[in-house]
Design a protein around this motif. Structure first.
Motif, PDB file in Angstrom:
ATOM      1  N   ALA A   1       0.674  -1.396   0.055  1.00 22.39           N
ATOM      2  CA  ALA A   1      -0.181  -0.146  -0.007  1.00 22.39           C
ATOM      3  C   ALA A   1       1.038   1.229   0.081  1.00 22.39           C
ATOM      4  O   ALA A   1       0.213   2.338  -0.428  1.00 22.39           O
ATOM      5  N   ALA A   2       2.190   1.012   0.294  1.00 27.48           N
ATOM      6  CA  ALA A   2       2.924   2.495   0.440  1.00 27.48           C
ATOM      7  C   ALA A   2       3.635   2.731  -0.749  1.00 27.48           C
ATOM      8  O   ALA A   2       4.452   3.801  -0.973  1.00 27.48           O
ATOM      9  N   THR A   3       3.479   1.646  -1.768  1.00 28.53           N
ATOM     10  CA  THR A   3       4.312   2.048  -3.098  1.00 28.53           C
ATOM     11  C   THR A   3       3.412   2.275  -4.061  1.00 28.53           C
ATOM     12  O   THR A   3       3.993   2.920  -5.172  1.00 28.53           O
TER      13      THR A   3
ATOM     14  N   THR B   1      -1.821  -4.760  -8.914  1.00 23.69           N
ATOM     15  CA  THR B   1      -1.324  -6.232  -8.404  1.00 23.69           C
ATOM     16  C   THR B   1       0.165  -6.039  -8.239  1.00 23.69           C
ATOM     17  O   THR B   1       0.779  -5.559  -9.227  1.00 23.69           O
ATOM     18  N   VAL B   2       0.442  -6.750  -7.192  1.00 27.45           N
ATOM     19  CA  VAL B   2       1.870  -6.431  -6.933  1.00 27.45           C
ATOM     20  C   VAL B   2       2.375  -7.867  -6.291  1.00 27.45           C
ATOM     21  O   VAL B   2       1.462  -8.706  -5.506  1.00 27.45           O
ATOM     22  N   ARG B   3       3.486  -8.410  -6.772  1.00 28.44           N
ATOM     23  CA  ARG B   3       4.080  -9.596  -6.166  1.00 28.44           C
ATOM     24  C   ARG B   3       4.497  -9.448  -4.827  1.00 28.44           C
ATOM     25  O   ARG B   3       5.703  -8.370  -4.811  1.00 28.44           O
ATOM     26  N   ALA B   4       4.719 -10.024  -3.778  1.00 29.77           N
ATOM     27  CA  ALA B   4       5.280  -9.489  -2.576  1.00 29.77           C
ATOM     28  C   ALA B   4       5.812 -10.896  -1.721  1.00 29.77           C
ATOM     29  O   ALA B   4       5.122 -11.799  -1.660  1.00 29.77           O
ATOM     30  N   SER B   5       7.221 -10.689  -1.346  1.00 29.03           N
ATOM     31  CA  SER B   5       7.941 -11.738  -0.808  1.00 29.03           C
ATOM     32  C   SER B   5       8.291 -11.446   0.309  1.00 29.03           C
ATOM     33  O   SER B   5       8.728 -10.452   0.697  1.00 29.03           O
TER      34      SER B   5
ATOM     35  N   ASP C   1      -5.901   1.048  -0.662  1.00 24.81           N
ATOM     36  CA  ASP C   1      -6.167   0.028   0.308  1.00 24.81           C
ATOM     37  C   ASP C   1      -5.775  -1.542  -0.321  1.00 24.81           C
ATOM     38  O   ASP C   1      -6.030  -1.868  -1.519  1.00 24.81           O
ATOM     39  N   VAL C   2      -5.334  -2.449   0.397  1.00 26.92           N
ATOM     40  CA  VAL C   2      -5.556  -3.962   0.100  1.00 26.92           C
ATOM     41  C   VAL C   2      -7.050  -4.336  -0.023  1.00 26.92           C
ATOM     42  O   VAL C   2      -7.633  -4.167   0.882  1.00 26.92           O
ATOM     43  N   VAL C   3      -7.144  -4.831  -1.107  1.00 31.92           N
ATOM     44  CA  VAL C   3      -8.641  -5.385  -1.206  1.00 31.92           C
ATOM     45  C   VAL C   3      -8.402  -7.106  -1.505  1.00 31.92           C
ATOM     46  O   VAL C   3      -9.309  -7.770  -1.266  1.00 31.92           O
ATOM     47  N   ALA C   4      -7.283  -7.456  -1.777  1.00 36.58           N
ATOM     48  CA  ALA C   4      -7.231  -9.043  -1.736  1.00 36.58           C
ATOM     49  C   ALA C   4      -5.593  -9.472  -1.712  1.00 36.58           C
ATOM     50  O   ALA C   4      -4.898  -8.743  -2.245  1.00 36.58           O
ATOM     51  N   VAL C   5      -5.598 -10.433  -1.144  1.00 37.59           N
ATOM     52  CA  VAL C   5      -4.252 -11.079  -0.947  1.00 37.59           C
ATOM     53  C   VAL C   5      -4.447 -12.754  -1.084  1.00 37.59           C
ATOM     54  O   VAL C   5      -5.356 -13.484  -0.671  1.00 37.59           O
TER      55      VAL C   5
ATOM     56  N   THR D   1      -3.513  -7.379  -4.348  1.00 38.60           N
ATOM     57  CA  THR D   1      -4.369  -6.561  -5.212  1.00 38.60           C
ATOM     58  C   THR D   1      -4.771  -5.365  -4.036  1.00 38.60           C
ATOM     59  O   THR D   1      -5.365  -5.381  -3.012  1.00 38.60           O
ATOM     60  N   THR D   2      -4.492  -3.881  -4.647  1.00 35.87           N
ATOM     61  CA  THR D   2      -4.816  -2.780  -4.192  1.00 35.87           C
ATOM     62  C   THR D   2      -6.020  -2.041  -4.709  1.00 35.87           C
ATOM     63  O   THR D   2      -6.020  -1.977  -6.103  1.00 35.87           O
ATOM     64  N   GLY D   3      -6.767  -1.362  -4.428  1.00 34.68           N
ATOM     65  CA  GLY D   3      -7.845  -0.532  -4.803  1.00 34.68           C
ATOM     66  C   GLY D   3      -8.329   0.627  -3.833  1.00 34.68           C
ATOM     67  O   GLY D   3      -7.381   1.106  -2.987  1.00 34.68           O
ATOM     68  N   ASP D   4      -9.348   0.986  -4.028  1.00 37.32           N
ATOM     69  CA  ASP D   4      -9.909   2.165  -3.087  1.00 37.32           C
ATOM     70  C   ASP D   4     -11.215   1.774  -2.741  1.00 37.32           C
ATOM     71  O   ASP D   4     -12.104   1.735  -3.189  1.00 37.32           O
ATOM     72  N   LEU D   5     -11.176   1.408  -1.209  1.00 34.60           N
ATOM     73  CA  LEU D   5     -12.667   0.874  -0.717  1.00 34.60           C
ATOM     74  C   LEU D   5     -13.428   2.186  -0.601  1.00 34.60           C
ATOM     75  O   LEU D   5     -14.686   1.928  -0.472  1.00 34.60           O
ATOM     76  N   ASP D   6     -13.094   3.334  -0.800  1.00 29.38           N
ATOM     77  CA  ASP D   6     -13.938   4.534  -0.685  1.00 29.38           C
ATOM     78  C   ASP D   6     -14.713   4.648  -1.910  1.00 29.38           C
ATOM     79  O   ASP D   6     -15.716   5.515  -2.011  1.00 29.38           O
ATOM     80  N   ARG D   7     -14.545   4.001  -2.958  1.00 30.39           N
ATOM     81  CA  ARG D   7     -15.162   4.411  -4.130  1.00 30.39           C
ATOM     82  C   ARG D   7     -16.201   3.502  -4.739  1.00 30.39           C
ATOM     83  O   ARG D   7     -17.188   3.589  -5.585  1.00 30.39           O
ATOM     84  N   THR D   8     -16.454   2.461  -3.610  1.00 32.29           N
ATOM     85  CA  THR D   8     -17.537   1.349  -4.263  1.00 32.29           C
ATOM     86  C   THR D   8     -18.345   1.161  -2.973  1.00 32.29           C
ATOM     87  O   THR D   8     -17.921   1.596  -1.647  1.00 32.29           O
ATOM     88  N   ALA D   9     -19.689   0.829  -3.156  1.00 32.45           N
ATOM     89  CA  ALA D   9     -20.832   0.399  -2.197  1.00 32.45           C
ATOM     90  C   ALA D   9     -21.123  -0.917  -2.560  1.00 32.45           C
ATOM     91  O   ALA D   9     -21.244  -1.238  -3.745  1.00 32.45           O
TER      92      ALA D   9
END
Length: 273
Positions: A53-55, A92-96, A60-64, A110-118
């Protein structure tokens, strides 16, 4: 004495290097956020998620989806990231997560924006009937059989109907219900929800109490920002076969909104029948 540190402190990461689509971070895996001397799987996902999320452009993280290759120890660890896709609505980011040059956890985040959806539709996924927080039983960090320092970081309470396994009388349903609150922070956030989906005792304990149930693979979805206060959790075992069990977890906030879901495959060893 309990080793306490807030979730935000315990999951902190520090950027060391960034070059194009790649970045590296350092982390210090906290002994209090673990089970039996090993860091909790959801906590490890949160550490990876904080770095991701910092990069990127999405907050927001929405899936891992993570595979646990070997259990890391507490203490220093490295997080290596590679951006695979950066789109308008998700990235989408590969993280080790690595220690001493060896990969311990490999994940796609996978990151997104949780404030954009309902929510638009959620099917038959209403919150279960769970006793009030004060009528549930809080799990402790140290028992005759298990040492779970994580219970000193969370206020995790099981519904009275989910306590049979603790006295040798599991119901056989393979389901645990209860509530969780963060002790040092007012509410769960998208990262700490990754801990909530993996914080309960193994659901197969409600079938037969066994030893360690190590996670092999864990997928988690963060669906919404939760309201302040404890969350309700339903943790279910689905099938036990070939020395493995799959478990599903659903988390609701106090308003009845689904805020996180998890599915994991874990190893298990039942007594011969």
């Amino acid at each position: 004495m309990p080793v306490r540190e807030t979730f935000t402190q315990a999951s902190a990461v520090h950027e060391r290097h960034r070059d194009g689509d790649r970045a590296s971070f350092s982390a210090d895996l906290h002994p209090g956020w673990g089970v039996g001397g090993r860091p909790n799987g959801g906590y490890l996902l949160a550490v990876l998620g904080r770095a991701v999320a910092a990069t990127g452009r999405h907050p927001d993280v929405v899936a891992v989806s993570a595979h646990f290759l070997r259990p890391p120890a507490t203490g220093p660890a490295d997080v290596e990231l590679e951006v695979l896709h950066e789109g308008r609505s998700v990235s989408t980011v590969r993280a080790s997560l690595r220690q001493e040059g060896r990969t311990c956890v490999e994940a796609l985040v996978t990151t997104g924006d949780l404030d954009r959806t309902a929510p638009v539709w959620r099917g038959e996924i209403e919150p279960p009937a769970v006793a009030a927080m004060e009528d549930c039983t809080r799990l402790v960090a140290v028992t005759d059989a298990f040492e779970v320092p994580l219970m000193d970081q969370l206020d995790l309470r099981l519904d009275p109907g989910s306590m049979g396994w603790t006295v040798g009388a599991p119901t056989g349903r393979g389901e645990l219900l209860g509530r969780i609150a963060l002790l040092d922070e007012p509410a769960f956030d998208p990262l700490s929800l990754l801990v909530a989906v993996d914080a309960f005792p193994p659901a197969p304990f409600d079938v037969e109490v066994t030893g360690w149930v190590p996670t092999i693979q864990l997928s988690a979805y963060v669906r919404a920002r939760p309201a302040d206060g404890p969350v309700v959790v339903r943790h279910r075992a689905q099938v036990i076969a070939q020395g493995r069990v799959d478990e599903t977890t659903t988390v609701w906030d106090r308003n009845g909104a689904v805020v996180a879901q998890g599915t994991q495959l874990a190893g298990i060893r039942l007594a011969p029948r």
